[in-house]
Scaffold this motif. Structure first.
Motif, PDB file in Angstrom:
ATOM      1  N   PRO A   1      -8.264  12.261   5.793  1.00  0.00           N
ATOM      2  CA  PRO A   1      -8.604  12.051   4.225  1.00  0.00           C
ATOM      3  C   PRO A   1      -8.651  13.660   3.908  1.00  0.00           C
ATOM      4  O   PRO A   1      -8.527  13.879   2.630  1.00  0.00           O
ATOM      5  N   SER A   2      -8.942  14.570   4.592  1.00  0.00           N
ATOM      6  CA  SER A   2      -9.127  15.949   4.346  1.00  0.00           C
ATOM      7  C   SER A   2      -7.727  16.593   4.288  1.00  0.00           C
ATOM      8  O   SER A   2      -7.648  17.783   3.617  1.00  0.00           O
ATOM      9  N   MET A   3      -6.729  16.077   4.593  1.00  0.00           N
ATOM     10  CA  MET A   3      -5.357  16.759   4.632  1.00  0.00           C
ATOM     11  C   MET A   3      -4.350  15.708   3.938  1.00  0.00           C
ATOM     12  O   MET A   3      -3.177  15.854   4.323  1.00  0.00           O
ATOM     13  N   LYS A   4      -4.966  14.964   2.987  1.00  0.00           N
ATOM     14  CA  LYS A   4      -3.869  14.095   2.398  1.00  0.00           C
ATOM     15  C   LYS A   4      -2.559  14.853   1.752  1.00  0.00           C
ATOM     16  O   LYS A   4      -1.457  14.582   1.980  1.00  0.00           O
ATOM     17  N   PRO A   5      -2.799  15.883   1.118  1.00  0.00           N
ATOM     18  CA  PRO A   5      -1.560  16.677   0.506  1.00  0.00           C
ATOM     19  C   PRO A   5      -0.704  17.182   1.703  1.00  0.00           C
ATOM     20  O   PRO A   5       0.673  16.951   1.568  1.00  0.00           O
ATOM     21  N   GLN A   6      -1.045  17.444   2.793  1.00  0.00           N
ATOM     22  CA  GLN A   6      -0.161  17.920   3.769  1.00  0.00           C
ATOM     23  C   GLN A   6       0.498  16.555   4.470  1.00  0.00           C
ATOM     24  O   GLN A   6       1.667  16.729   4.717  1.00  0.00           O
TER      25      GLN A   6
ATOM     26  N   LEU B   1      10.195  18.067  15.363  1.00  0.00           N
ATOM     27  CA  LEU B   1       9.115  18.752  15.115  1.00  0.00           C
ATOM     28  C   LEU B   1       9.543  20.036  14.244  1.00  0.00           C
ATOM     29  O   LEU B   1       9.647  21.078  14.624  1.00  0.00           O
ATOM     30  N   GLY B   2       9.666  19.901  12.889  1.00  0.00           N
ATOM     31  CA  GLY B   2      10.066  20.938  12.059  1.00  0.00           C
ATOM     32  C   GLY B   2       9.128  21.410  10.991  1.00  0.00           C
ATOM     33  O   GLY B   2       7.881  21.841  11.396  1.00  0.00           O
ATOM     34  N   THR B   3       9.329  21.306   9.597  1.00  0.00           N
ATOM     35  CA  THR B   3       8.454  21.751   8.825  1.00  0.00           C
ATOM     36  C   THR B   3       7.239  20.953   8.526  1.00  0.00           C
ATOM     37  O   THR B   3       6.083  21.692   8.231  1.00  0.00           O
ATOM     38  N   GLY B   4       7.560  19.306   8.965  1.00  0.00           N
ATOM     39  CA  GLY B   4       6.349  18.889   8.723  1.00  0.00           C
ATOM     40  C   GLY B   4       5.214  18.837   9.785  1.00  0.00           C
ATOM     41  O   GLY B   4       3.982  18.929   9.594  1.00  0.00           O
ATOM     42  N   PHE B   5       5.751  19.347  10.988  1.00  0.00           N
ATOM     43  CA  PHE B   5       4.899  19.829  12.020  1.00  0.00           C
ATOM     44  C   PHE B   5       3.816  21.033  11.805  1.00  0.00           C
ATOM     45  O   PHE B   5       2.865  21.134  11.757  1.00  0.00           O
ATOM     46  N   LEU B   6       4.637  22.118  11.027  1.00  0.00           N
ATOM     47  CA  LEU B   6       3.784  23.350  10.761  1.00  0.00           C
ATOM     48  C   LEU B   6       2.818  23.071   9.484  1.00  0.00           C
ATOM     49  O   LEU B   6       1.963  23.585   9.557  1.00  0.00           O
ATOM     50  N   THR B   7       3.253  21.822   8.710  1.00  0.00           N
ATOM     51  CA  THR B   7       2.478  21.578   7.726  1.00  0.00           C
ATOM     52  C   THR B   7       1.241  21.085   8.228  1.00  0.00           C
ATOM     53  O   THR B   7      -0.066  21.103   7.645  1.00  0.00           O
ATOM     54  N   PHE B   8       1.546  20.199   9.074  1.00  0.00           N
ATOM     55  CA  PHE B   8       0.158  19.418   9.798  1.00  0.00           C
ATOM     56  C   PHE B   8      -0.799  20.420  10.434  1.00  0.00           C
ATOM     57  O   PHE B   8      -2.073  20.397  10.520  1.00  0.00           O
ATOM     58  N   ILE B   9      -0.168  21.435  11.229  1.00  0.00           N
ATOM     59  CA  ILE B   9      -1.115  22.471  11.669  1.00  0.00           C
ATOM     60  C   ILE B   9      -1.958  23.383  10.707  1.00  0.00           C
ATOM     61  O   ILE B   9      -2.736  23.494  11.144  1.00  0.00           O
ATOM     62  N   ALA B  10      -1.225  23.548   9.643  1.00  0.00           N
ATOM     63  CA  ALA B  10      -1.805  24.380   8.573  1.00  0.00           C
ATOM     64  C   ALA B  10      -2.723  23.519   8.094  1.00  0.00           C
ATOM     65  O   ALA B  10      -3.951  24.120   7.748  1.00  0.00           O
ATOM     66  N   GLY B  11      -2.669  22.095   7.950  1.00  0.00           N
ATOM     67  CA  GLY B  11      -3.455  21.245   7.184  1.00  0.00           C
ATOM     68  C   GLY B  11      -4.675  21.027   8.084  1.00  0.00           C
ATOM     69  O   GLY B  11      -5.966  21.224   7.586  1.00  0.00           O
ATOM     70  N   LEU B  12      -4.568  20.955   9.467  1.00  0.00           N
ATOM     71  CA  LEU B  12      -5.549  20.799  10.350  1.00  0.00           C
ATOM     72  C   LEU B  12      -6.655  22.125  10.394  1.00  0.00           C
ATOM     73  O   LEU B  12      -7.837  22.033  10.485  1.00  0.00           O
ATOM     74  N   GLN B  13      -6.246  23.200  10.079  1.00  0.00           N
ATOM     75  CA  GLN B  13      -6.957  24.381  10.111  1.00  0.00           C
ATOM     76  C   GLN B  13      -7.731  24.516   8.901  1.00  0.00           C
ATOM     77  O   GLN B  13      -8.682  25.531   8.887  1.00  0.00           O
ATOM     78  N   THR B  14      -7.263  23.856   7.718  1.00  0.00           N
ATOM     79  CA  THR B  14      -8.226  24.019   6.322  1.00  0.00           C
ATOM     80  C   THR B  14      -9.261  22.889   6.461  1.00  0.00           C
ATOM     81  O   THR B  14     -10.045  23.124   5.292  1.00  0.00           O
TER      82      THR B  14
END
Length: 302
Positions: free
Chosen positions: A218-223, A178-191
């Motif tokens: 679909p809203s967080m495909k880049p993340q 649960l590293g960088t990818g985990f933080l990326t998903f957290i950020a993506g979910l908030q957008t």
């Protein structure tokens, strides 16, 4: 047509020259320290190079030796694929599910939970902890617990017994995943735009799983793509865990991976041509896997 395209590109650069000037330092550093070393490694893979003498052209001999004579490499690539097939997808979905759950909390509680789940991946004492857990004497936490409850009569040398090495390395990697990818998903979910959920409810979405599949993902495909690249890189480039817990070389090479084999030839034997061939094979495998993941993620929400 080529002149027209060239002219258009030139005009584009002139019109946005301020942006290109600001990006120039990054592109220069990226080329010098990423693109150039990769190209140099590919070239060196066709040579014999021992760091002392000038490289001599060797043709395909490094690759022939790699696939036809090097039994340890074949074992290492088998271990790496087993490791990647298990830890890559599992880690990816763990990051996504935990991020999705934690995102439901608000304020300080969400921040604290994010830190708790992210902390193992940045902890400098991670290997120390697992060395204590997997210690081969009766004072190792795992041996002590199993002997206390009657599962063992004598301690087991976990990381010195070939059949246990790879399973424990996989477990430790999952714990650290649960590293960088985990933080990326957290950020993506908030957008994600909250109004999309209201529109989805009007269009017939009935539960949270449908919201996740048709709106959130679909809203967080880049993340999702970035997280996939990070997980693939971590899965195929595993080395530190094996070296710290099982040693290099590990018993009967049971914990050998492509990167530990690369480090053996590159930093111990200084056979840089052969090490470059190993690195090139790993690079091609990672590129191919990334392309496959891009196609899979392109279908999310369709």
């Amino acid at each position: 047509m080529q002149k027209k395209n060239s002219y258009s590109l030139k005009n584009e650069i002139i019109r946005n020259k301020a942006s290109y000037i600001m990006l120039a330092p990054y592109f220069i550093l990226f080329f010098l320290f990423t693109v150039l070393p990769v190209l140099a490694s590919i070239v060196l893979s066709f040579t014999h190079f021992n760091m002392l003498e000038f490289p001599t052209f060797a043709g395909w001999s490094n690759y022939l030796k790699l696939f036809l004579e090097d039994d340890i490499f074949m074992l290492a690539i088998k271990n790496t694929f087993i490791f990647a097939v298990i830890t890559g997808p599992v880690s990816y979905f763990m990051c996504l599910i935990f991020a999705w759950i934690i995102n439901e909390f608000k304020g300080k509680l969400r921040a604290i939970l994010t830190l708790v789940f992210y902390a193992p991946s940045i902890s400098g004492n991670a290997y120390l902890i697992w060395n204590l857990v997997l210690s081969g004497d009766r004072y190792g936490y795992l041996n002590s617990w199993l002997m206390k409850w009657g599962f063992l009569n004598a301690p087991i040398q976990w990381m010195k017994t070939a059949k246990y090495v790879l399973p424990f390395l996989i477990i430790v990697q999952l714990w650290l995943s649960l590293g960088t990818g985990f933080l990326t998903f957290i950020a993506g979910l908030q957008t994600v735009d909250k109004s999309l959920y209201e529109a989805g409810a009007m269009d017939g979405i009935k539960n949270r799983w449908q919201e996740l599949w048709f709106i959130t993902l679909p809203s967080m495909k880049p993340q999702l793509m970035f997280g996939a690249v990070m997980q693939i890189t971590q899965a195929f480039a595993v080395a530190d865990i094996s070296i710290q817990l099982a040693g290099n070389p590990s018993v009967n090479y049971s914990g050998a991976t492509v990167v530990t084999h690369l480090m053996d030839y590159g930093t111990t034997r200084f056979e840089m041509g052969y090490a470059s061939a190993i690195a090139t094979v790993l690079f091609i495998v990672m590129i191919g896997t990334n392309k496959l993941v891009q196609k899979i993620l392109g279908k999310v929400g369709q």
